[in-house]
Scaffold this active site. Structure first.
Site, short mmCIF file in Angstrom:
data_model
loop_
_atom_site.label_atom_id
_atom_site.label_comp_id
_atom_site.label_asym_id
_atom_site.label_seq_id
_atom_site.Cartn_x
_atom_site.Cartn_y
_atom_site.Cartn_z
N TYR A 141 31.67 49.80 37.59
CA TYR A 141 32.14 48.45 37.29
C TYR A 141 31.03 47.56 36.74
O TYR A 141 31.30 46.53 36.14
CB TYR A 141 32.74 47.78 38.54
CG TYR A 141 34.07 48.37 38.99
CD1 TYR A 141 34.67 49.41 38.30
CD2 TYR A 141 34.73 47.87 40.10
CE1 TYR A 141 35.87 49.95 38.71
CE2 TYR A 141 35.94 48.40 40.51
CZ TYR A 141 36.51 49.44 39.82
OH TYR A 141 37.71 49.97 40.22
N LYS A 192 32.79 62.82 43.89
CA LYS A 192 33.38 63.77 42.94
C LYS A 192 32.21 64.64 42.47
O LYS A 192 31.90 64.73 41.28
CB LYS A 192 34.06 63.00 41.80
CG LYS A 192 34.91 63.84 40.89
CD LYS A 192 36.23 64.28 41.50
CE LYS A 192 36.97 65.19 40.54
NZ LYS A 192 38.12 65.87 41.15
N ASP A 224 39.84 63.13 45.02
CA ASP A 224 41.25 63.49 44.82
C ASP A 224 41.86 63.99 46.13
O ASP A 224 42.97 63.63 46.52
CB ASP A 224 41.43 64.51 43.70
CG ASP A 224 40.36 65.59 43.68
OD1 ASP A 224 39.36 65.47 44.43
OD2 ASP A 224 40.50 66.56 42.92
N ASP A 248 37.61 50.95 45.64
CA ASP A 248 38.62 49.99 45.20
C ASP A 248 40.01 50.60 45.39
O ASP A 248 40.92 50.01 45.97
CB ASP A 248 38.35 49.68 43.72
CG ASP A 248 39.17 48.52 43.20
OD1 ASP A 248 39.91 47.90 43.98
OD2 ASP A 248 39.08 48.23 41.99
N ASP A 252 42.79 50.10 48.88
CA ASP A 252 44.15 49.58 48.70
C ASP A 252 45.19 50.59 49.21
O ASP A 252 46.18 50.20 49.82
CB ASP A 252 44.44 49.27 47.23
CG ASP A 252 44.09 47.83 46.88
OD1 ASP A 252 43.30 47.21 47.63
OD2 ASP A 252 44.63 47.31 45.88
#
Ligand code: NAD
Length: 357
Positions: A141, A192, A224, A248, A252
């Site tokens: 980000y 990952k 994943d 992020d 959520d």
């Protein structure tokens, strides 16, 4: 010892829910002799209306000096037409970046009393208690270079840079290991590492840090799989640590397991453990001023403040136990209302928590 807490009610339901949190904090302040001094400041739309700025310099200066900050929420339709730099949300982002709040702690707790609020089966989520520790100021980000460029031949190409330095990984790792120490001693680092070199380094640093925390059991999971496990068997997790983008998304996802946005607190911390504590929800302009907002996420954010910035575990637990008790009593604000429960207003919910303390 006196410690200062800056209360920033903000906009919409912010003032209503922060008022209840302040009453609760005042009560534990007396009960546990915490020496907290409260002050109030302007942020967001309320600050724009008063001063023309979403983050007035006076608020920022006081925020820097405070031991901790409790924020309600910012934003609302009346400020949506302002240019980006002048919007209420800039107040929040300005606080995060100026105070270097790199560690975002978001618990996903499902009180057994509210198990029917989740979209998953009650037995899968009842009693769920996960803490997601998300890196908040780095990763893809913020990485440079970034942008959209034109290639030879005129095709456009978008690009971002996924980058973490060792020190950034180490400091978020330490927050997560310490959080695990204060909970059930299990930490799952999500990466990952089968595809991305950044997260190969991430994994190496987490392994190195684990040597300093022999009482914490470290495991690793690819993102994943973590997304899948969160809906398959979420109770296997205690603390999850991950980078900005994965955090992020996963936080959520975890929040929605609980099904009740009005219940979820959060903390954003810097390396001095100074922190900003706020509910996960926004300013809910649709219900502002009606006295029906759920104040529990903000009250629970106050409990997180006591635990993570002020080291007052007993007072934090007292607030959490009081919240659980009012739920046991069948008291519910409209957002978590269910059959057979008693609907109460924002103020009545705050008063009930006070009485339960
Ligand atoms: P929201 O979280 O404010 O509201 C979403 C829905 O949840 C609404 O129906 C609302 O009534 C309900 N809700 C939220 N909190 C509740 C509570 N405590 N009790 C009962 N019901 C509650 O999100 P939104 O509608 O997308 O955004 C509204 C405004 O809030 C926007 O201006 C947005 O930019 C801002 N916002 C601020 C923050 C923040 O300050 N951290 C976060 C998200 C959104």
């Amino acid at each position: 010892m006196s410690r200062s807490v800056l209360m920033l009610p903000g906009d919409g339901i912010g003032p209503e829910i922060v008022a209840e949190a302040e009453k609760v904090l005042n009560k534990v302040n007396d009960q546990f002799d915490l020496g907290l001094q409260f002050e109030t400041g302007l942020v967001g739309g309320a600050a724009i209306d008063e001063t023309g700025e979403p983050l007035p310099s006076d608020t920022l200066e006081r925020a820097k000096k405070a031991d901790a900050i409790v924020l309600g929420a910012v934003g609302g339709p009346q400020w949506d037409k302002l240019e980006m730099a002048k919007r209420p949300e800039k107040g929040l982002l300005g606080l995060r970046s100026n105070l270097e709040l790199f560690a975002n702690l978001r618990p996903a707790i499902l009180y057994p009393q509210l198990a029917s609020a989740s979209s998953l089966k009650p037995e899968v989520v009842s009693g769920l208690d996960i803490m997601i520790v998300r890196e908040l100021t780095g990763g893809i980000y913020f990485g440079q270079p970034r942008g959209v460029r034109e290639l030879d031949g005129g095709e456009r190409q978008g690009f971002n840079t996924y980058i973490y330095s060792e020190s950034e990984i180490r400091r978020i790792g330490r927050v997560a290991f310490e959080a695990a120490q204060q909970r059930n001693g299990k930490l799952c680092s999500v990466d990952k590492a089968n595809v991305l070199e950044v997260t190969v380094l991430w994994r190496e640093i987490m392994e190195e840090l684990a040597k300093d925390y022999p009482d914490v059991e470290l495991s690793h999971m690819y993102v994943d799989n973590a997304a899948m496990q969160l809906v398959r068997a979420p109770k296997q997790f205690d603390v999850i640590v991950t980078g900005n983008m994965f955090g992020d998304i996963l936080s959520d996802e975890a929040a929605m397991l609980t099904g009740s946005i009005g219940m979820l607190p959060s903390a954003s911390l810097n390396s001095e453990k100074q922190g900003m504590y706020e509910p996960c929800h926004g300013s809910a302009p649709d219900i502002a001023g009606q006295g029906i907002a759920n104040p529990l996420a903000t009250i629970l954010s106050g409990a997180m403040m006591l635990r993570y910035s002020l080291g007052e575990e007993k007072a934090a637990e007292a607030i959490e136990a009081a919240v659980s008790k009012v739920l046991d009593q069948g008291l519910r604000t409209a957002d978590i209302m269910s059959e057979g429960a008693k609907q109460v207003s924002t103020r009545e919910m705050g008063e009930a928590v006070l009485a339960a303390l």
